[in-house]
Design an enzyme around this catalytic site. Sequence first.
Site, PDB file in Angstrom:
ATOM      1  N   LYS A  55       2.402   2.161  -5.120  1.00 51.92           N
ATOM      2  CA  LYS A  55       3.133   1.666  -6.307  1.00 51.92           C
ATOM      3  C   LYS A  55       2.339   1.889  -7.589  1.00 51.92           C
ATOM      4  O   LYS A  55       2.917   2.124  -8.644  1.00 51.92           O
ATOM      5  CB  LYS A  55       3.420   0.166  -6.172  1.00 51.92           C
ATOM      6  CG  LYS A  55       4.370  -0.177  -5.042  1.00 51.92           C
ATOM      7  CD  LYS A  55       4.561  -1.669  -4.917  1.00 51.92           C
ATOM      8  CE  LYS A  55       3.340  -2.393  -4.392  1.00 51.92           C
ATOM      9  NZ  LYS A  55       2.960  -2.107  -3.001  1.00 51.92           N
ATOM     10  N   ASP A 106       0.807  -1.230   0.000  1.00 56.39           N
ATOM     11  CA  ASP A 106       0.000   0.000   0.000  1.00 56.39           C
ATOM     12  C   ASP A 106       0.839   1.278   0.000  1.00 56.39           C
ATOM     13  O   ASP A 106       0.401   2.313   0.504  1.00 56.39           O
ATOM     14  CB  ASP A 106      -0.957   0.048   1.216  1.00 56.39           C
ATOM     15  CG  ASP A 106      -1.798  -1.195   1.331  1.00 56.39           C
ATOM     16  OD1 ASP A 106      -2.231  -1.692   0.275  1.00 56.39           O
ATOM     17  OD2 ASP A 106      -2.004  -1.677   2.457  1.00 56.39           O
ATOM     18  N   GLN A 116       2.402  -5.825  -3.055  1.00 54.06           N
ATOM     19  CA  GLN A 116       2.729  -5.912  -1.614  1.00 54.06           C
ATOM     20  C   GLN A 116       4.063  -5.209  -1.313  1.00 54.06           C
ATOM     21  O   GLN A 116       4.421  -4.297  -2.035  1.00 54.06           O
ATOM     22  CB  GLN A 116       2.740  -7.371  -1.134  1.00 54.06           C
ATOM     23  CG  GLN A 116       1.359  -8.022  -1.083  1.00 54.06           C
ATOM     24  CD  GLN A 116       0.943  -8.635  -2.391  1.00 54.06           C
ATOM     25  OE1 GLN A 116       1.719  -9.274  -3.066  1.00 54.06           O
ATOM     26  NE2 GLN A 116      -0.292  -8.455  -2.784  1.00 54.06           N
ATOM     27  N   GLY A 152      -4.196  -4.069  -4.567  1.00 51.29           N
ATOM     28  CA  GLY A 152      -5.172  -3.150  -5.152  1.00 51.29           C
ATOM     29  C   GLY A 152      -4.494  -1.834  -5.429  1.00 51.29           C
ATOM     30  O   GLY A 152      -3.762  -1.324  -4.591  1.00 51.29           O
ATOM     31  N   HIS A 153      -4.673  -1.332  -6.621  1.00 53.52           N
ATOM     32  CA  HIS A 153      -4.086  -0.050  -6.986  1.00 53.52           C
ATOM     33  C   HIS A 153      -5.198   0.932  -7.301  1.00 53.52           C
ATOM     34  O   HIS A 153      -6.093   0.611  -8.065  1.00 53.52           O
ATOM     35  CB  HIS A 153      -3.213  -0.194  -8.236  1.00 53.52           C
ATOM     36  CG  HIS A 153      -1.966  -0.973  -8.003  1.00 53.52           C
ATOM     37  ND1 HIS A 153      -1.271  -1.556  -9.017  1.00 53.52           N
ATOM     38  CD2 HIS A 153      -1.297  -1.232  -6.874  1.00 53.52           C
ATOM     39  CE1 HIS A 153      -0.213  -2.169  -8.517  1.00 53.52           C
ATOM     40  NE2 HIS A 153      -0.207  -1.988  -7.214  1.00 53.52           N
TER      41      HIS A 153
HETATM   42  P1  IMP Z   1      -2.717 -12.706   1.662  1.00 49.88           P
HETATM   43  O1  IMP Z   1      -1.730 -12.136   0.719  1.00 49.88           O
HETATM   44  O2  IMP Z   1      -4.147 -12.432   1.267  1.00 49.88           O
HETATM   45  O3  IMP Z   1      -2.477 -14.161   1.954  1.00 49.88           O
HETATM   46  O4  IMP Z   1      -2.529 -11.956   3.067  1.00 49.88           O
HETATM   47  C1  IMP Z   1      -1.348 -12.088   3.852  1.00 49.88           C
HETATM   48  C2  IMP Z   1      -0.967 -10.777   4.493  1.00 49.88           C
HETATM   49  O5  IMP Z   1      -0.541  -9.864   3.496  1.00 49.88           O
HETATM   50  C3  IMP Z   1      -2.120 -10.069   5.226  1.00 49.88           C
HETATM   51  O6  IMP Z   1      -1.579  -9.378   6.333  1.00 49.88           O
HETATM   52  C4  IMP Z   1      -2.616  -9.067   4.211  1.00 49.88           C
HETATM   53  O7  IMP Z   1      -3.255  -7.959   4.816  1.00 49.88           O
HETATM   54  C5  IMP Z   1      -1.307  -8.674   3.550  1.00 49.88           C
HETATM   55  N1  IMP Z   1      -1.468  -8.183   2.183  1.00 49.88           N
HETATM   56  C6  IMP Z   1      -1.653  -8.912   1.067  1.00 49.88           C
HETATM   57  N2  IMP Z   1      -1.725  -8.121  -0.007  1.00 49.88           N
HETATM   58  C7  IMP Z   1      -1.568  -6.870   0.423  1.00 49.88           C
HETATM   59  C8  IMP Z   1      -1.502  -5.602  -0.238  1.00 49.88           C
HETATM   60  O8  IMP Z   1      -1.597  -5.482  -1.466  1.00 49.88           O
HETATM   61  N3  IMP Z   1      -1.308  -4.533   0.564  1.00 49.88           N
HETATM   62  C9  IMP Z   1      -1.163  -4.636   1.895  1.00 49.88           C
HETATM   63  N4  IMP Z   1      -1.201  -5.788   2.554  1.00 49.88           N
HETATM   64  C10 IMP Z   1      -1.398  -6.898   1.818  1.00 49.88           C
END
Ligand code: IMP
Length: 432
Positions: free
Chosen positions: A13, A10, A220, A37-38
């Site tokens: 990017k 977040d 991420q 998400g962008h």
């Molecule tokens: P997952 O990727 O859905 O398995 O989630 C694993 C961890 O990564 C959790 O803490 C999510 O909140 C975090 N996470 C996954 N994708 C994002 C992102 O795009 N931005 C921020 N946190 C993310």
Amino acid sequence: MVIVGAQWGDEGKGKVTDLLAERADLVVRFQGGNNAGHTIVRDGEEFKLHLVPSGILHPGTMCAIGNGVVIDPKIVTDEIDALRRRGIVTGNLRISANAHLIMPYHVFLDTAGEAKLGSLSIGTTRRGIGPCYADKSSRLGIRVQDLLDEKILRKKIMAAMEPKRQLLRPHAKDPALDLHAMTEEYITYGHRLEPYIADTAHLCWDALDAGKSVLFEGAQGALLDLDHGTYPFVTSSNPIAGSACVGAGVGPRDIDDVWGITKAYSTRVGSGPFPTELEDEVGETLRERGGEVGTTTGRPRRCGWLDLVALKYAVRLNGMTGLVITKLDVLSGIDPLRIAVRYRHPEGATFEEFPYHQSVLHHIEPEYDEVPGWHEDLSGIRNEEDLPQAARDYLQYMSDFVGVPVTLVGVGPARDQVIWAGGREPDSLNPA
Ligand code: IMP
């Protein structure tokens, strides 16, 4: 060039990719899925993308979803439809035939896994990301190319579901898990996506061999990295720059620049250690002013002070050559500002470096340096020299501490609300 998140995701990017995509011939996503998400604001219009690279908004730029991404075919077809409805040409999009597919059972397993962990849950986005990567590693994954052959698809779904029967038993009657219906649904996606399916690694090689500029877009951030992040509170892929090679199919020597994106403060969604987290009024101010709500899940983000111990770690992990600092404008009016420069364990040890041990990380407290804030509104500023001295000092502090030059600074959500460090936008991504 690679663009990566330097914190917990977040960092903004999407906007940076959108800006740089204009100067790139090809933009490639290399890991993650629709957990990302962008939000991109262009000419007052807001675009929310989860899988399609932000470069799609530039008609002259090719965009690829690489083999390292996990794809929910419903999400990607919906995104393509939504873009086309708004007049965006999607003919430049390519999807790797080798990318793995998120299946309905992955989403069920993600939710069931979290429920089982109870208070120890990771706080995943519940999009099926972890179970999909697990199947990929177990060699039970279904890939994009499998959408083009009904017989193979059905067989592979059967084989993948077999070891999960027990876990899926509570959902056994759910129509989404019916083998026949699932195969039909995914074959339909196959028909829809067929024109986009390609050998995206080859696309990268052709572009690189022709001297074109390729932008590898990470999702991420470094601290959510499966190997190097705050495990187990991480995502199931590697969001660091080295992963661009694996997730796109290029060699390490194909990468020149690595730009890491960091906010001027810190945020995190989901569970896990967050040393500089603020559960006070300042945290609330950052959340409100920064609009800190997850693009994918709508969850409020945890907010805190800038953490230079963590940022220095991310710089090293990624081999960063440039630092992009976003949302500097959000800090206006917070005076003084605090910057974490080391951690201290309650038993007395100090840590100048990010600790690798999970239980150490859970107990340390940050030590801060206090620096003057500023009160001016930065949103209209486009040149470094016009920034208040305290804001310039803040940027310099960050850059000096981590040993990487600042290349770009964000001062608002719109595309033009940026300051190019050095005072000039680059004409192209290729080094002169
Ligand atoms: P997952 O990727 O859905 O398995 O989630 C694993 C961890 O990564 C959790 O803490 C999510 O909140 C975090 N996470 C996954 N994708 C994002 C992102 O795009 N931005 C921020 N946190 C993310």
